[in-house]
Design an enzyme around this catalytic site. Structure first.
Site, mmCIF file in Angstrom:
data_model
loop_
_atom_site.group_PDB
_atom_site.id
_atom_site.type_symbol
_atom_site.label_atom_id
_atom_site.label_comp_id
_atom_site.label_asym_id
_atom_site.label_seq_id
_atom_site.Cartn_x
_atom_site.Cartn_y
_atom_site.Cartn_z
ATOM 1 N N LYS A 7 61.828 -4.929 30.904
ATOM 2 C CA LYS A 7 60.645 -4.905 30.036
ATOM 3 C C LYS A 7 59.649 -3.916 30.627
ATOM 4 O O LYS A 7 59.007 -3.137 29.929
ATOM 5 C CB LYS A 7 59.996 -6.293 29.955
ATOM 6 C CG LYS A 7 60.922 -7.449 29.538
ATOM 7 C CD LYS A 7 60.149 -8.769 29.445
ATOM 8 C CE LYS A 7 60.938 -10.026 29.799
ATOM 9 N NZ LYS A 7 62.157 -10.281 29.093
ATOM 10 N N GLU B 238 55.666 -18.635 30.457
ATOM 11 C CA GLU B 238 56.565 -18.466 31.590
ATOM 12 C C GLU B 238 55.994 -17.564 32.677
ATOM 13 O O GLU B 238 56.193 -17.797 33.861
ATOM 14 C CB GLU B 238 57.909 -17.895 31.109
ATOM 15 C CG GLU B 238 58.920 -17.800 32.235
ATOM 16 C CD GLU B 238 60.241 -17.192 31.824
ATOM 17 O OE1 GLU B 238 60.599 -17.258 30.631
ATOM 18 O OE2 GLU B 238 60.924 -16.652 32.703
ATOM 19 N N GLN C 172 64.571 -16.440 23.686
ATOM 20 C CA GLN C 172 63.188 -16.453 24.171
ATOM 21 C C GLN C 172 62.274 -15.894 23.090
ATOM 22 O O GLN C 172 62.567 -14.845 22.506
ATOM 23 C CB GLN C 172 63.087 -15.585 25.427
ATOM 24 C CG GLN C 172 61.687 -15.565 26.027
ATOM 25 C CD GLN C 172 61.679 -14.988 27.420
ATOM 26 O OE1 GLN C 172 62.378 -14.020 27.691
ATOM 27 N NE2 GLN C 172 60.901 -15.578 28.300
ATOM 28 N N SER D 264 66.106 -6.745 33.173
ATOM 29 C CA SER D 264 65.568 -8.050 32.787
ATOM 30 C C SER D 264 64.047 -7.971 32.694
ATOM 31 O O SER D 264 63.522 -7.112 31.997
ATOM 32 C CB SER D 264 66.066 -9.105 33.780
ATOM 33 O OG SER D 264 66.103 -10.354 33.155
ATOM 34 N N HIS E 261 74.478 -11.151 34.042
ATOM 35 C CA HIS E 261 73.154 -10.577 33.795
ATOM 36 C C HIS E 261 72.783 -9.568 34.891
ATOM 37 O O HIS E 261 72.822 -9.883 36.081
ATOM 38 C CB HIS E 261 72.150 -11.731 33.764
ATOM 39 C CG HIS E 261 70.752 -11.335 33.395
ATOM 40 N ND1 HIS E 261 70.463 -10.529 32.319
ATOM 41 C CD2 HIS E 261 69.555 -11.659 33.952
ATOM 42 C CE1 HIS E 261 69.142 -10.374 32.232
ATOM 43 N NE2 HIS E 261 68.581 -11.042 33.206
ATOM 44 N N TRP F 87 69.667 -15.907 25.083
ATOM 45 C CA TRP F 87 68.257 -15.883 25.499
ATOM 46 C C TRP F 87 67.649 -14.477 25.389
ATOM 47 O O TRP F 87 66.459 -14.304 25.145
ATOM 48 C CB TRP F 87 68.177 -16.396 26.946
ATOM 49 C CG TRP F 87 66.808 -16.622 27.483
ATOM 50 C CD1 TRP F 87 66.195 -15.947 28.491
ATOM 51 C CD2 TRP F 87 65.875 -17.635 27.070
ATOM 52 N NE1 TRP F 87 64.945 -16.459 28.733
ATOM 53 C CE2 TRP F 87 64.720 -17.484 27.870
ATOM 54 C CE3 TRP F 87 65.896 -18.628 26.083
ATOM 55 C CZ2 TRP F 87 63.599 -18.317 27.725
ATOM 56 C CZ3 TRP F 87 64.783 -19.449 25.940
ATOM 57 C CH2 TRP F 87 63.653 -19.284 26.756
HETATM 58 C C1 MCU Z 1 65.234 -11.032 30.425
HETATM 59 O O1 MCU Z 1 64.164 -11.167 31.342
HETATM 60 C C2 MCU Z 1 63.785 -12.424 31.882
HETATM 61 C C3 MCU Z 1 63.498 -13.425 30.783
HETATM 62 O O2 MCU Z 1 62.456 -12.912 29.968
HETATM 63 C C4 MCU Z 1 63.091 -14.743 31.420
HETATM 64 O O3 MCU Z 1 62.875 -15.736 30.426
HETATM 65 C C5 MCU Z 1 64.135 -15.247 32.360
HETATM 66 O O4 MCU Z 1 63.641 -16.380 32.990
HETATM 67 O O5 MCU Z 1 64.347 -14.267 33.339
HETATM 68 C C6 MCU Z 1 64.808 -13.001 32.877
HETATM 69 C C7 MCU Z 1 64.935 -12.188 34.121
HETATM 70 O O6 MCU Z 1 64.047 -11.483 34.500
HETATM 71 O O7 MCU Z 1 66.057 -12.411 34.841
HETATM 72 C C8 MCU Z 1 66.179 -11.766 36.087
#
Ligand code: MCU
Length: 415
Positions: free
Chosen positions: A232, A282, A274, A228, A362, A326
């Protein structure tokens, strides 16, 4: 608009964004342009870099230099990579500092303690190394962003747990400039958290090189992973740190395996993905310089297919989850489809994997990807040439998306 999608919009979000405040817009830092630079590949000189903005609605051509010449050889690809890295650092992720003046490390129990000094300041941080219970080493290892491994790491491979939040905080938009990276380089450093963490990965590898006799970990066989937001991070670490031998971003979504232009397209189709505008409010993953471009991403002289250019030709296996719109199921599929063409140009398709598999929550790794992940780890970290297929590009969706329309450039054969 090129490309079509039959994918229904989803309203799910992996985690709801905590804050949606807009960060202060800071003008982009000036990058010095030199007429030519020495080729990072070591043969001859690189063309001049032009760091201007563009207006390109499809994914920019990775095989054309900013000044217009075509990339025709692997040596020129190294020049182009240096240019692309400069562009990413200027417009999106902020500057990666040069190697600090000193790094020292000690290993005790399972703790590798690292001290970094530069320009009269110093910071210390530590990582936990969990080694295989059998085998003689030196062991390959995977650096995991966060204190719990998010992928199943095979038995013969060490895990290095990296508390990346300690290097650069990522609570919300108020985290700007907070963390040990900023204690060293100043809270006004242009680097966003993704770049700061990649810097931290570089220091972990420095430390592994210094303590090889104690850790019994092979610093030349180190992978990086995270899920997530940390996915990145893993992607950017693979892009900025050339000593990373295997890059394993898991469900990185927008800002990782996704392309800004494709997310803008998905938004235009009413999909709940997103995009650049949302992401900069964010959290602090990107440089505040990026705020100036998020309302018109067609200005950027790159997109995230070119983040994979920086990893190339080193191996990368990208895991995505289409159950969360998302994360950009069209965006990561199209973006990494374009990215794959760069590995094709290099004759390195066995080093590129993209796998989009749903049916799980996720960041919970699906068994359907086990054999692919193991093939990458066994081939590129453990050193088993016959570990299985690593030339992978698949989705379990019916996306009806034309990658070639979005990547309308020809693919050279580079030698
Ligand atoms: C996919 O990574 C992020 C995403 O960019 C955010 O918008 C969301 O709030 O959280 C994701 C994440 O890190 O989930 C653990």
């Amino acid at each position: 608009i090129p490309g079509t999608s039959t994918a229904p919009a989803s309203t799910k979000s992996p985690t709801a964004p905590t804050t949606l405040t807009t960060s202060v817009v800071v003008p982009p830092t000036t990058t010095t342009t030199t007429p030519t630079t020495t080729s990072p590949g070591g043969s001859g000189t690189c063309p001049a870099v032009s760091t201007g903005l563009v207006s390109v609605s499809t994914l920019p051509d990775p095989f054309t230099f900013t000044t217009g010449g075509k990339v025709t050889s692997k040596a020129q690809w190294e020049c182009r990579k240096a240019e692309i890295s400069q562009l990413f650092q200027k417009y999106e992720i902020g500057a990666l500092p040069p190697k600090p003046s000193s790094v020292s490390a000690t290993f005790s129990g399972s703790t590798l303690s690292i001290t970094v000094s530069d320009a009269g300041k110093s910071i210390s941080f530590s990582v936990t190394i969990n080694k295989p219970s059998s085998g003689t080493g030196p062991f390959p290892a995977i650096i995991n962003y966060g204190t719990v491994a998010s992928i199943p790491v095979p038995a013969g491979v060490a895990t290095i747990l990296f508390n990346n939040d300690d290097i650069a905080a990522q609570v919300d938009s108020s985290s700007r400039g907070k963390g040990k990276f900023y204690n060293l380089y100043g809270s006004g450093a242009s680097a966003g958290a993704l770049t700061a963490w990649a810097w931290g990965v570089g220091r972990i590898i420095d430390a592994l090189e210094l303590t090889q006799a104690q850790t019994n970990v092979n610093p030349a066989k180190v992978g990086v992973t995270g899920c997530s937001r940390n996915g990145k991070g893993a992607f950017v670490a693979g892009a900025l740190e050339p000593r990373i031998a295997l890059t394993l971003p898991q469900e990185s979504g927008s800002g990782g395996a996704g392309c800004w232009r494709l997310e803008a397209y998905q938004i235009s189709q009413g999909q709940n993905v997103q995009d650049a505008k949302e992401i900069v409010g964010e959290n602090v993953w990107f440089s505040s310089a990026f705020n100036s471009y998020v309302n018109n991403v067609n200005q950027l002289p790159f997109d995230h297919h070119m983040l994979a250019a920086l990893v190339s030709p080193r191996p990368i296996y990208i895991m995505e989850n289409p159950d969360y719109e998302w994360l950009g199921k069209i965006s990561t599929y199209g973006c990494m489809g374009a990215a794959r063409k760069q590995y094709q140009a290099l004759g390195a398709l066995d080093n590129f994997g993209y796998s989009q598999v749903g049916g799980h929550s996720h960041c919970s790794f699906p068994s359907a990807q086990s054999s692919e992940l193991n093939a990458f780890i066994n081939k590129f970290l453990v050193g088993n040439a016959n570990a299985g297929t690593t030339n992978i590009f698949r989705t379990d969706q019916s996306l009806n998306f034309n990658i070639d329309t979005w990547a309308p450039w020809s693919v050279p054969t580079l030698s």
